[in-house]
Design a protein around this motif. Structure first.
Motif, short mmCIF file in Angstrom:
data_model
loop_
_atom_site.label_atom_id
_atom_site.label_comp_id
_atom_site.label_asym_id
_atom_site.label_seq_id
_atom_site.Cartn_x
_atom_site.Cartn_y
_atom_site.Cartn_z
N GLU A 110 0.83 -1.21 0.00
CA GLU A 110 0.00 0.00 0.00
C GLU A 110 0.87 1.26 0.00
N GLN A 111 1.94 1.25 0.79
CA GLN A 111 2.85 2.40 0.84
C GLN A 111 3.53 2.64 -0.50
N ALA A 112 3.72 1.57 -1.28
CA ALA A 112 4.34 1.69 -2.61
C ALA A 112 3.30 2.02 -3.67
N GLY A 113 2.07 2.28 -3.28
CA GLY A 113 1.02 2.60 -4.24
C GLY A 113 0.67 1.41 -5.11
N TYR A 114 0.86 0.19 -4.60
CA TYR A 114 0.59 -1.06 -5.31
C TYR A 114 1.44 -1.23 -6.56
N ASP A 115 2.53 -0.47 -6.64
CA ASP A 115 3.50 -0.61 -7.73
C ASP A 115 4.67 -1.43 -7.18
N ILE A 116 4.68 -2.74 -7.48
CA ILE A 116 5.68 -3.61 -6.87
C ILE A 116 7.10 -3.31 -7.34
N SER A 117 7.24 -2.58 -8.45
CA SER A 117 8.59 -2.20 -8.89
C SER A 117 9.22 -1.21 -7.91
N GLN A 118 8.41 -0.59 -7.07
CA GLN A 118 8.91 0.36 -6.07
C GLN A 118 9.30 -0.33 -4.76
N ILE A 119 9.08 -1.64 -4.68
CA ILE A 119 9.37 -2.38 -3.45
C ILE A 119 10.74 -3.05 -3.60
N ALA A 120 11.61 -2.82 -2.65
CA ALA A 120 12.97 -3.37 -2.68
C ALA A 120 12.94 -4.89 -2.64
N PHE A 121 13.84 -5.50 -3.42
CA PHE A 121 13.91 -6.96 -3.41
C PHE A 121 14.35 -7.47 -2.04
N PHE A 122 15.39 -6.81 -1.49
CA PHE A 122 15.85 -7.23 -0.17
C PHE A 122 15.36 -6.22 0.84
N PRO A 123 14.60 -6.59 1.80
CA PRO A 123 14.20 -7.95 2.16
C PRO A 123 12.83 -8.35 1.61
#
Length: 190
Positions: A76-89
């Motif tokens: 939700e914090q990334a606006g449901y854009d998973i490309s904005q979510i860091a791989f690690f962790p």
């Protein structure tokens, strides 16, 4: 009073002694794995299948929906854009969680590394429960509670019942009718 009950006690001990000897070290481990398979194997595999991408490399590319399932607040914090979510962790958590949802149930059912797989599955259920309560904010009726006289709650009641056969497998193992049992037998003969 003891004299009157003695024949019944002896009969009871004799009958259930036979049952215990017949069950040996194979019956309860096998039954625990069959109960797990009949109730949870397809449940977790169907859930895992919704989490992988298309094609042969799909198991390396979790879907966007899995991020919302496993890490709802981060997604939700990334606006449901998973490309904005860091791989690690985070991406690693999603990937390993998805793989665990396939691997752990399979290992339990065939009885391979059963104690570790069962312990991992108990941990998986604990994390799943935590995410449901804190991340998805399920209602108190769905959460339920122990000794609440409402045996249909999907979290407390259902998951404690799911955990019991797994706990049995951690403590007592899968029994002789398993790959662990087969390998242990081979090791004893080598």
């Amino acid at each position: 009073m003891t004299g009157i009950l003695s024949p019944f006690v002896r009969l009871y001990v004799a009958v259930f002694g036979v049952v215990e000897r017949l069950a040996g070290d194979w019956f309860l481990g096998l039954v625990a794995r069959l109960v797990f398979a009949s109730v949870l194997l397809l449940y977790f595999w169907k859930s895992a299948l919704t989490k992988i991408g298309a094609g042969y490399a799909g198991f390396l590319e979790p879907t966007a929906g899995v991020y919302a399932q496993i890490l709802p607040q981060v997604t939700e914090q990334a606006g449901y854009d998973i490309s904005q979510i860091a791989f690690f962790p985070y991406g690693l958590i999603v990937l390993l969680g998805t793989w665990a949802e396939f691997a752990l149930p399979a290992l339990i059912v065939v009885g391979l590394f059963t104690r570790v797989a069962s312990l991992g599955m108990i941990g998986f259920l604990a994390v799943m429960t935590y995410v449901d309560i804190t991340g998805h904010h399920v209602d108190p009726g769905t959460i339920g509670g122990f000794f609440d006289n409402a045996p249909g709650s999907q979290i407390a009641d259902q998951r404690v019942m799911w955990t019991f056969p797994l706990l049995y497998l951690v403590v007592r193992g899968p029994g002789a009718v398993s790959l662990d049992g087969l390998f242990a037998k081979r090791l004893r003969h080598d």
